[in-house]
Design an enzyme around this catalytic site. Sequence first.
Site, PDB file in Angstrom:
ATOM      1  N   ASP A  80      59.177  42.664  14.240  1.00 25.51           N
ATOM      2  CA  ASP A  80      58.537  44.051  14.940  1.00 25.51           C
ATOM      3  C   ASP A  80      56.752  44.090  14.770  1.00 25.51           C
ATOM      4  O   ASP A  80      56.420  43.279  13.719  1.00 25.51           O
ATOM      5  CB  ASP A  80      59.156  45.137  14.499  1.00 25.51           C
ATOM      6  CG  ASP A  80      59.078  46.345  15.391  1.00 25.51           C
ATOM      7  OD1 ASP A  80      58.506  46.036  16.521  1.00 25.51           O
ATOM      8  OD2 ASP A  80      59.612  47.477  15.210  1.00 25.51           O
ATOM      9  N   LYS A  81      56.451  45.043  15.426  1.00 28.90           N
ATOM     10  CA  LYS A  81      55.137  45.157  15.171  1.00 28.90           C
ATOM     11  C   LYS A  81      54.785  46.843  14.891  1.00 28.90           C
ATOM     12  O   LYS A  81      55.561  47.644  15.643  1.00 28.90           O
ATOM     13  CB  LYS A  81      54.359  44.695  16.187  1.00 28.90           C
ATOM     14  CG  LYS A  81      52.892  45.634  16.579  1.00 28.90           C
ATOM     15  CD  LYS A  81      53.153  46.411  17.742  1.00 28.90           C
ATOM     16  CE  LYS A  81      51.784  46.969  18.163  1.00 28.90           C
ATOM     17  NZ  LYS A  81      51.942  48.449  19.182  1.00 28.90           N
ATOM     18  N   HIS A  82      53.928  47.273  14.238  1.00 28.78           N
ATOM     19  CA  HIS A  82      53.516  48.661  14.244  1.00 28.78           C
ATOM     20  C   HIS A  82      52.023  48.924  14.313  1.00 28.78           C
ATOM     21  O   HIS A  82      51.155  48.017  13.837  1.00 28.78           O
ATOM     22  CB  HIS A  82      53.892  49.424  12.749  1.00 28.78           C
ATOM     23  CG  HIS A  82      53.561  50.376  12.572  1.00 28.78           C
ATOM     24  ND1 HIS A  82      54.155  51.597  13.226  1.00 28.78           N
ATOM     25  CD2 HIS A  82      52.541  51.156  12.129  1.00 28.78           C
ATOM     26  CE1 HIS A  82      53.495  52.741  13.038  1.00 28.78           C
ATOM     27  NE2 HIS A  82      52.390  52.600  12.211  1.00 28.78           N
ATOM     28  N   SER A  83      51.556  49.723  14.888  1.00 30.06           N
ATOM     29  CA  SER A  83      50.037  50.122  14.988  1.00 30.06           C
ATOM     30  C   SER A  83      49.845  51.581  14.426  1.00 30.06           C
ATOM     31  O   SER A  83      50.843  52.326  14.569  1.00 30.06           O
ATOM     32  CB  SER A  83      49.769  50.085  16.791  1.00 30.06           C
ATOM     33  OG  SER A  83      48.415  50.700  16.787  1.00 30.06           O
ATOM     34  N   THR A 120      54.155  55.673  21.843  1.00 32.11           N
ATOM     35  CA  THR A 120      54.822  54.723  22.793  1.00 32.11           C
ATOM     36  C   THR A 120      56.122  55.429  23.527  1.00 32.11           C
ATOM     37  O   THR A 120      56.374  55.141  24.695  1.00 32.11           O
ATOM     38  CB  THR A 120      55.467  53.596  21.894  1.00 32.11           C
ATOM     39  OG1 THR A 120      54.170  52.931  21.296  1.00 32.11           O
ATOM     40  CG2 THR A 120      56.094  52.708  22.643  1.00 32.11           C
ATOM     41  N   ARG A 168      54.280  66.705   3.620  1.00 36.04           N
ATOM     42  CA  ARG A 168      52.959  66.238   3.695  1.00 36.04           C
ATOM     43  C   ARG A 168      52.333  66.912   4.450  1.00 36.04           C
ATOM     44  O   ARG A 168      51.134  67.116   4.332  1.00 36.04           O
ATOM     45  CB  ARG A 168      52.915  64.662   3.738  1.00 36.04           C
ATOM     46  CG  ARG A 168      53.431  63.866   2.699  1.00 36.04           C
ATOM     47  CD  ARG A 168      53.852  62.505   3.114  1.00 36.04           C
ATOM     48  NE  ARG A 168      52.545  61.871   3.599  1.00 36.04           N
ATOM     49  CZ  ARG A 168      52.310  60.822   4.509  1.00 36.04           C
ATOM     50  NH1 ARG A 168      53.669  60.342   4.971  1.00 36.04           N
ATOM     51  NH2 ARG A 168      51.338  60.158   4.876  1.00 36.04           N
ATOM     52  N   SER A 183      55.851  55.535   4.109  1.00 39.07           N
ATOM     53  CA  SER A 183      56.581  56.299   5.237  1.00 39.07           C
ATOM     54  C   SER A 183      56.651  55.239   6.497  1.00 39.07           C
ATOM     55  O   SER A 183      57.837  55.233   6.848  1.00 39.07           O
ATOM     56  CB  SER A 183      55.633  57.575   5.709  1.00 39.07           C
ATOM     57  OG  SER A 183      55.925  58.080   6.961  1.00 39.07           O
ATOM     58  N   LYS A 187      60.720  53.169   7.432  1.00 41.72           N
ATOM     59  CA  LYS A 187      61.565  53.185   8.790  1.00 41.72           C
ATOM     60  C   LYS A 187      61.474  51.753   9.412  1.00 41.72           C
ATOM     61  O   LYS A 187      62.493  51.414  10.029  1.00 41.72           O
ATOM     62  CB  LYS A 187      60.796  54.002   9.686  1.00 41.72           C
ATOM     63  CG  LYS A 187      60.625  55.502   9.283  1.00 41.72           C
ATOM     64  CD  LYS A 187      60.140  56.520  10.412  1.00 41.72           C
ATOM     65  CE  LYS A 187      58.633  56.329  10.599  1.00 41.72           C
ATOM     66  NZ  LYS A 187      57.943  56.907   9.455  1.00 41.72           N
ATOM     67  N   LYS A 188      60.465  51.069   9.124  1.00 40.91           N
ATOM     68  CA  LYS A 188      60.458  49.466   9.819  1.00 40.91           C
ATOM     69  C   LYS A 188      61.602  48.927   9.019  1.00 40.91           C
ATOM     70  O   LYS A 188      62.192  47.994   9.965  1.00 40.91           O
ATOM     71  CB  LYS A 188      59.105  48.836   9.829  1.00 40.91           C
ATOM     72  CG  LYS A 188      58.045  49.754  10.857  1.00 40.91           C
ATOM     73  CD  LYS A 188      58.415  49.364  12.220  1.00 40.91           C
ATOM     74  CE  LYS A 188      57.497  49.714  13.540  1.00 40.91           C
ATOM     75  NZ  LYS A 188      57.880  49.370  14.523  1.00 40.91           N
TER      76      LYS A 188
END
Length: 430
Positions: A80-83, A120, A168, A183, A187-188
């Site tokens: 996967d990818k996260h930004s 997204t 937070r 955080s 999740k990832k």
Amino acid sequence: MTDARRIIAHLRKGEAVSPDDLRWFAKGLADGSVSDAQAGAFAMGVCLRGLSEEGRVALTLAMRDSGHVMQWDLPGPVADKHSTGGVGDCTSLVLAPALAACGVYVPMISGRGLGHTGGTLDKLDAIPGYATAPDERRFRQVVKDAGCAIVSASAAIAPADKKLYAIRDVTATVESLDLICASILSKKLAAGLEALVLDVKTGSGAFLKTVKEAEALSRAMVDTANGAGCKTTVLVTGMDEPLAPALGNALEVDAAMRVLAGKDKGPLYDLSVALGAEVLHSVGIEDGEAKLQGAIASGAAAERFGKMVHGLGGPIGFVEDWRRYMPEAPVIRAVEAVEPGTVASIDGEALGLAVVSLGGGRQVETDQINPMVGLSEVIRLGSRLEKGDVLCRIHAARVEEADAAEAAIRAAITFGTAPKAQPLVRERIS
């Protein structure tokens, strides 16, 4: 005996907290045995005193394990990818199906926009029928059939993070690197990934305005993810102007589809290929850029996107004629240059907030998004314009909203000396 007060006291004194204690605390966040007051004190302690690298990894794993951790039995790697977020950033819509066309399975758990950056899931909501919150059975089936599925996290994924994130937000501890890492990564990692690429953005349209800030977060994220057993790479990328020439949900879907259909290239295409090549390298597939370029040029990536859309409830023929299904704003206005000049700077955050004001984003979590509004044909840095040339086009629900957006856009785009060209990828960290 472990209890919340003892853990908080250790943090307050700057003492190390054991992995067992962090696991206990995460479980308490998830099942409610840790109170909101204790969660707030914990967050403040971490924010002020910090965790060791070992502690950050332990907290991430503890939050991951506070809920359901997915496992996959698929004939290919899972990645996967996260930004970290920016304006006009719709790379997920290009990258997920392109990776799927290269044999990688992408169970992408995404989020919604808040602040000046788009989410997204909000973009995908612009596609009629697309279900961003399917049950796990359907999620797994679409990943298997299409090779990718972009959805929201279920309530069973990292419930400790949901509790701590809300705390937070109201205790001014959002900026803690330790808590940001835990955080995002909890999740990832709960999605059962073998590899992950992180796109950490810096510049006027990003949350992190300087390269120094981006580097600090990148190194913390890489160290934490790799320490947690997920092979991870970071690309620090520029966000001094919108990535795609469009901002707003339906308009960004259109921009991504134009790339998948082979009609456009530019920065959105380039960054999608660069991020995808990192993923392919991480799972042992070389010549990644060429493979991804081929997947897009052949139409294989677009085909995967179409399968994903239909599998999650969208139109069966979406890829072939996507504009037929996308909502169009009643007011479309060109913002024209009033004098000749060169675009010297673009305040990306201001453009993003203009889209929010049009109704394309949220001021608070409960706001309803209008998918049709936004900006298109956004000018790029260094462009030389004559009087009457288009800076962008506003897509608005009402004339008065277009008026306000035009004023904000004119203030956000500055003319002067052309800026020094900067590479899209500023740094690679692994």
